[in-house]
Motif scaffolding. Structure first.
Motif, PDB file in Angstrom:
ATOM      1  N   LEU A  89       0.818  -1.202   0.000  1.00  0.00           N
ATOM      2  CA  LEU A  89       0.000   0.000   0.000  1.00  0.00           C
ATOM      3  C   LEU A  89       0.851   1.251   0.000  1.00  0.00           C
ATOM      4  CD1 LEU A  89      -2.741  -1.085   2.535  1.00  0.00           C
ATOM      5  CD2 LEU A  89      -2.961  -0.879   0.064  1.00  0.00           C
ATOM      6  N   GLU A  90       1.904   1.260   0.806  1.00  0.00           N
ATOM      7  CA  GLU A  90       2.791   2.420   0.833  1.00  0.00           C
ATOM      8  C   GLU A  90       3.462   2.623  -0.524  1.00  0.00           C
ATOM      9  OE1 GLU A  90       5.423   1.662   4.016  1.00  0.00           O
ATOM     10  OE2 GLU A  90       3.942   2.001   5.604  1.00  0.00           O
ATOM     11  N   GLY A  91       3.838   1.540  -1.160  1.00  0.00           N
ATOM     12  CA  GLY A  91       4.439   1.656  -2.481  1.00  0.00           C
ATOM     13  C   GLY A  91       3.470   2.201  -3.502  1.00  0.00           C
ATOM     14  N   ARG A  92       2.205   1.754  -3.425  1.00  0.00           N
ATOM     15  CA  ARG A  92       1.197   2.262  -4.350  1.00  0.00           C
ATOM     16  C   ARG A  92       0.916   3.743  -4.118  1.00  0.00           C
ATOM     17  NH1 ARG A  92      -1.817  -1.271  -7.314  1.00  0.00           N
ATOM     18  NH2 ARG A  92      -1.428  -3.492  -6.957  1.00  0.00           N
ATOM     19  N   ALA A  93       0.899   4.152  -2.853  1.00  0.00           N
ATOM     20  CA  ALA A  93       0.666   5.569  -2.552  1.00  0.00           C
ATOM     21  C   ALA A  93       1.786   6.447  -3.107  1.00  0.00           C
ATOM     22  CB  ALA A  93       0.528   5.780  -1.048  1.00  0.00           C
ATOM     23  N   ARG A  94       3.044   5.967  -2.949  1.00  0.00           N
ATOM     24  CA  ARG A  94       4.168   6.732  -3.503  1.00  0.00           C
ATOM     25  C   ARG A  94       4.123   6.751  -5.020  1.00  0.00           C
ATOM     26  NH1 ARG A  94       7.023   4.016   0.696  1.00  0.00           N
ATOM     27  NH2 ARG A  94       7.687   2.436  -0.807  1.00  0.00           N
ATOM     28  N   GLU A  95       3.733   5.630  -5.604  1.00  0.00           N
ATOM     29  CA  GLU A  95       3.660   5.573  -7.059  1.00  0.00           C
ATOM     30  C   GLU A  95       2.555   6.459  -7.602  1.00  0.00           C
ATOM     31  OE1 GLU A  95       2.974   2.245 -10.598  1.00  0.00           O
ATOM     32  OE2 GLU A  95       3.055   1.649  -8.478  1.00  0.00           O
ATOM     33  N   ALA A  96       1.412   6.513  -6.856  1.00  0.00           N
ATOM     34  CA  ALA A  96       0.303   7.348  -7.311  1.00  0.00           C
ATOM     35  C   ALA A  96       0.646   8.827  -7.230  1.00  0.00           C
ATOM     36  CB  ALA A  96      -0.945   7.061  -6.472  1.00  0.00           C
ATOM     37  N   SER A  97       1.330   9.226  -6.175  1.00  0.00           N
ATOM     38  CA  SER A  97       1.706  10.635  -6.042  1.00  0.00           C
ATOM     39  C   SER A  97       2.852  11.027  -6.948  1.00  0.00           C
ATOM     40  CB  SER A  97       2.081  10.932  -4.592  1.00  0.00           C
ATOM     41  OG  SER A  97       3.212  10.173  -4.206  1.00  0.00           O
ATOM     42  N   GLY A  98       3.654  10.054  -7.322  1.00  0.00           N
ATOM     43  CA  GLY A  98       4.780  10.340  -8.210  1.00  0.00           C
ATOM     44  C   GLY A  98       5.828  11.230  -7.587  1.00  0.00           C
ATOM     45  N   ASN A  99       5.807  11.348  -6.245  1.00  0.00           N
ATOM     46  CA  ASN A  99       6.778  12.192  -5.533  1.00  0.00           C
ATOM     47  C   ASN A  99       6.758  13.627  -6.041  1.00  0.00           C
ATOM     48  OD1 ASN A  99       7.710  10.074  -3.887  1.00  0.00           O
ATOM     49  ND2 ASN A  99       9.097   9.366  -5.499  1.00  0.00           N
ATOM     50  N   GLN A 486     -12.417   7.505  -9.659  1.00  0.00           N
ATOM     51  CA  GLN A 486     -12.230   6.321 -10.491  1.00  0.00           C
ATOM     52  C   GLN A 486     -10.819   5.751 -10.344  1.00  0.00           C
ATOM     53  OE1 GLN A 486     -13.240   7.935 -14.317  1.00  0.00           O
ATOM     54  NE2 GLN A 486     -15.436   7.542 -14.078  1.00  0.00           N
ATOM     55  N   LYS A 487      -9.859   6.639 -10.181  1.00  0.00           N
ATOM     56  CA  LYS A 487      -8.481   6.182  -9.991  1.00  0.00           C
ATOM     57  C   LYS A 487      -8.345   5.429  -8.679  1.00  0.00           C
ATOM     58  CE  LYS A 487      -3.752   8.006  -9.693  1.00  0.00           C
ATOM     59  NZ  LYS A 487      -2.940   9.251  -9.705  1.00  0.00           N
ATOM     60  N   ARG A 488      -8.964   5.939  -7.627  1.00  0.00           N
ATOM     61  CA  ARG A 488      -8.903   5.261  -6.339  1.00  0.00           C
ATOM     62  C   ARG A 488      -9.576   3.895  -6.396  1.00  0.00           C
ATOM     63  NH1 ARG A 488      -7.836   9.002  -2.094  1.00  0.00           N
ATOM     64  NH2 ARG A 488      -6.115  10.261  -2.898  1.00  0.00           N
ATOM     65  N   ILE A 489     -10.706   3.833  -7.065  1.00  0.00           N
ATOM     66  CA  ILE A 489     -11.407   2.550  -7.182  1.00  0.00           C
ATOM     67  C   ILE A 489     -10.562   1.541  -7.947  1.00  0.00           C
ATOM     68  CG2 ILE A 489     -13.428   1.424  -8.198  1.00  0.00           C
ATOM     69  CD1 ILE A 489     -15.031   3.886  -7.579  1.00  0.00           C
ATOM     70  N   LYS A 490      -9.872   1.992  -8.979  1.00  0.00           N
ATOM     71  CA  LYS A 490      -9.026   1.095  -9.758  1.00  0.00           C
ATOM     72  C   LYS A 490      -7.866   0.564  -8.919  1.00  0.00           C
ATOM     73  CE  LYS A 490      -6.471   0.856 -14.127  1.00  0.00           C
ATOM     74  NZ  LYS A 490      -5.263   0.278 -13.523  1.00  0.00           N
ATOM     75  N   VAL A 491      -7.283   1.455  -8.096  1.00  0.00           N
ATOM     76  CA  VAL A 491      -6.189   1.010  -7.232  1.00  0.00           C
ATOM     77  C   VAL A 491      -6.677  -0.021  -6.231  1.00  0.00           C
ATOM     78  CG1 VAL A 491      -4.548   1.764  -5.479  1.00  0.00           C
ATOM     79  CG2 VAL A 491      -4.887   3.140  -7.530  1.00  0.00           C
ATOM     80  N   VAL A 492      -7.874   0.187  -5.693  1.00  0.00           N
ATOM     81  CA  VAL A 492      -8.434  -0.769  -4.742  1.00  0.00           C
ATOM     82  C   VAL A 492      -8.686  -2.112  -5.422  1.00  0.00           C
ATOM     83  CG1 VAL A 492     -10.422  -1.271  -3.283  1.00  0.00           C
ATOM     84  CG2 VAL A 492      -9.438   1.002  -3.284  1.00  0.00           C
ATOM     85  N   ALA A 493      -9.247  -2.045  -6.645  1.00  0.00           N
ATOM     86  CA  ALA A 493      -9.524  -3.293  -7.349  1.00  0.00           C
ATOM     87  C   ALA A 493      -8.236  -4.050  -7.678  1.00  0.00           C
ATOM     88  CB  ALA A 493     -10.299  -2.997  -8.626  1.00  0.00           C
TER      89      ALA A 493
END
Length: 530
Positions: A89-99, A486-493
């Motif tokens: 989850l932490e990796g996905r959060a960092r990837e989504a924010s793109g730093n 929609q992006k959040r839902i896709k990440v959850v799925a």
């Protein structure tokens, strides 16, 4: 005595390894096949019939055997699964924010600050109306943005300010017999208005810099904050530009009452309204975005429901209402600038009919060109009789439009069934506000513009606009927010974690179910072994 010593010597080998007492029976059974062929040294003093307890150190097992046993148990497997999920989850959060420097969404604290700033602008608009009604706006004849923050502190300072005012057209034509004490009253009104304006600017710009530097504002919102900051500065300039128009004789028509230009007054009022709208709308938008993203699945369902064709007319009508209310308020600024509320103090008639005579509302007196090409627009903006009539028409149109939209949402079966409960309550609130505003407007006119009613009427216009904006925010479909949902839902799925909270900032809440399972597993199998 000899028998006691023999018992102690027999128990000594068992007491030499106290850590053996903390090894559970399940671990012994799992490790027993691995040590069946290990020959343990037995002292001759120990009886062969004595039971031998398993010891990892005595068996020659490596020190990491405890960790191996923990991983092999169901409890260790569950702990490892939770740890892997947290890392993922932490990796996905960092990837989504793109730093990136700017986050995808703004913090709710930014929204509350924007709403507080909007409240401050609301207050200064009402106070500015009081300054206009008490004719205090021309008491300060200079514009000093920095040094003007301090009022006169000595008798000589007050005498100097009073002499500057006595040189103005308002003092010569209207207040020639004003005393110093009377001058101080109107001076404090205008000084308080200007000081409040400085407070609005500083209380907005400084926190905006802080929030941007702390990365609590999205990139889109940071540009909006920059625009609002520039608008506040422009508003201060417009205020002085308006006051300056009342300090020159060449801007008055012969025999007219010394006053500021109604055009500049309306521009000053309009800029304040736009500033208020920008603060209020963006604050409400941030709160709504964060609310939708806190439960992406539910937020997506709400936005999809609002986007139905059944509510299309309602959404567009709310946007039209906002424009209509704003236009009516600006026509009220023209009425105030021309003191048009002092004539035809009756309702609904204006003299002998619903409108003044044609010769009065369409007069060539207001034209300044020989060909009369400016006759139509100068009468609409400079003729007090026509300006009041225009304000009445706009106010009646606004009242009728709001009631019509309420009836449409109330008595149309399809719209009533599809309209969310929040929008239904917002529409009813707008109806209440418009009734109050109409009552205040008529009362202000009939009683010859008394100070309390006039101030309340101006505040009512801004309150009505607030109600329409709140309704519009509830019915509006933010496309950017929808994409984030929609992006959040896709990440959850993709994560397959079964809940939207896993991808939110509160990761600990998302792991609550796993923690409960961990505790239940600990109760069944006992604490992990060391």
């Amino acid at each position: 005595m000899a028998s006691i010593l023999r018992g102690i010597r027999r128990a000594a080998p068992r007491l030499s390894l106290p850590q053996d007492f903390f090894v559970c029976q399940q671990c012994i059974s799992q490790a027993r096949p691995a040590v069946r062929h290990v020959k343990l040294p037995i002292k001759p003093s120990v009886s062969q019939a004595s039971p031998i307890r398993f010891s990892s150190s005595a068996a020659g097992i490596s020190p990491n055997a405890g960790a191996t046993l923990k991983a092999a148990s169901p409890l260790g497997s569950l702990s490892k699964t939770i740890s892997e999920k947290s890392t993922e989850l932490e990796g996905r959060a960092r990837e989504a924010s793109g730093n990136k420097f700017f986050p995808d969404t703004s913090s709710s604290s930014v929204a509350y600050w924007l709403l507080a700033s909007a409240g401050s602008v609301f207050g200064i608009v009402v106070f500015g109306g009081l300054t206009r009604l008490t004719e205090s706006g021309l008491s300060i004849t200079e514009w000093r943005p920095v040094t003007g923050s301090l009022p006169p502190l000595s008798t000589s300072d007050w005498d100097s300010e009073f002499e500057k005012y006595r040189a103005s057209p308002e003092s010569k034509l209207l207040n020639a017999h004003m005393t110093l004490e009377e001058f101080k009253k109107i001076y404090w009104m205008e000084w308080g208005h200007r000081l409040w304006g400085r407070f609005v600017g500083l209380s907005f710009v400084l926190p905006a810099i802080y929030f941007v530097s702390r990365r609590r504002v999205s990139a889109n919102m940071s540009l909006r904050l920059l625009g609002i900051s520039g608008l506040i500065g422009f508003q201060g300039f417009l205020g002085w530009y308006m006051v300056k128009s009342g300090l020159k004789d060449d801007l008055f028509a012969p025999g007219s009452h010394p006053r500021v230009s109604q055009y500049r007054l309306t521009a000053h009022l309009g800029a304040a309204f736009v500033c208020y709208v920008a603060m209020l709308w963006n604050g409400l938008s941030i709160l709504r975005t964060n609310s939708l993203l806190s439960h992406p699945a539910r937020g997506h369902a709400q936005l999809q429901h609002l986007s139905s064709s059944t509510l299309s007319i309602f959404r567009k009508s709310v946007a039209g209402l906002a424009i209509l209310v704003f236009a009516t308020a600006m026509s009220g600024g023209l009425v105030a600038g021309l003191d048009a509320g002092m004539i035809y103090n009756e309702f609904p008639r204006m003299g002998t009919g619903l409108a003044p005579p044609k010769s009065e509302i369409w007069s060539s007196f207001y034209s300044r060109r020989e060909d009369g090409s400016d006759l139509w627009w100068r009468n609409m903006l400079e003729n007090p009789s026509l300006v009041q009539l225009d304000h009445r028409i706009l106010a009646t149109t606004t009242f009728t439009a709001i009631l019509s939209l309420w009836a449409y949402s109330r008595f149309n079966p399809r719209v009533r069934a599809a309209l969310p409960n929040t929008c239904r309550k917002g529409m009813l609130g707008v109806v209440h506000l418009v009734f109050m505003q109409v009552a205040l407007g008529i009362s202000t006119l009939i009683y010859l513009v008394p100070l309390p009613l006039a101030a309340m009427h101006q505040a009512g216009s801004l309150a009505l606009l607030t109600g329409v904006l709140v309704l519009g925010n509830r019915a509006w479909i933010p496309k950017r927010t929808w994409k984030l949902v929609q992006k959040r839902i896709k990440v959850v799925a993709d994560a397959g974690l079964g809940g939207s909270r896993h991808v939110m900032g509160g990761r600990g809440k998302g792991l609550k179910a796993d923690v409960i399972s961990l505790r239940a597993e600990m109760k069944r199998h006992g604490p992990p072994t060391s």
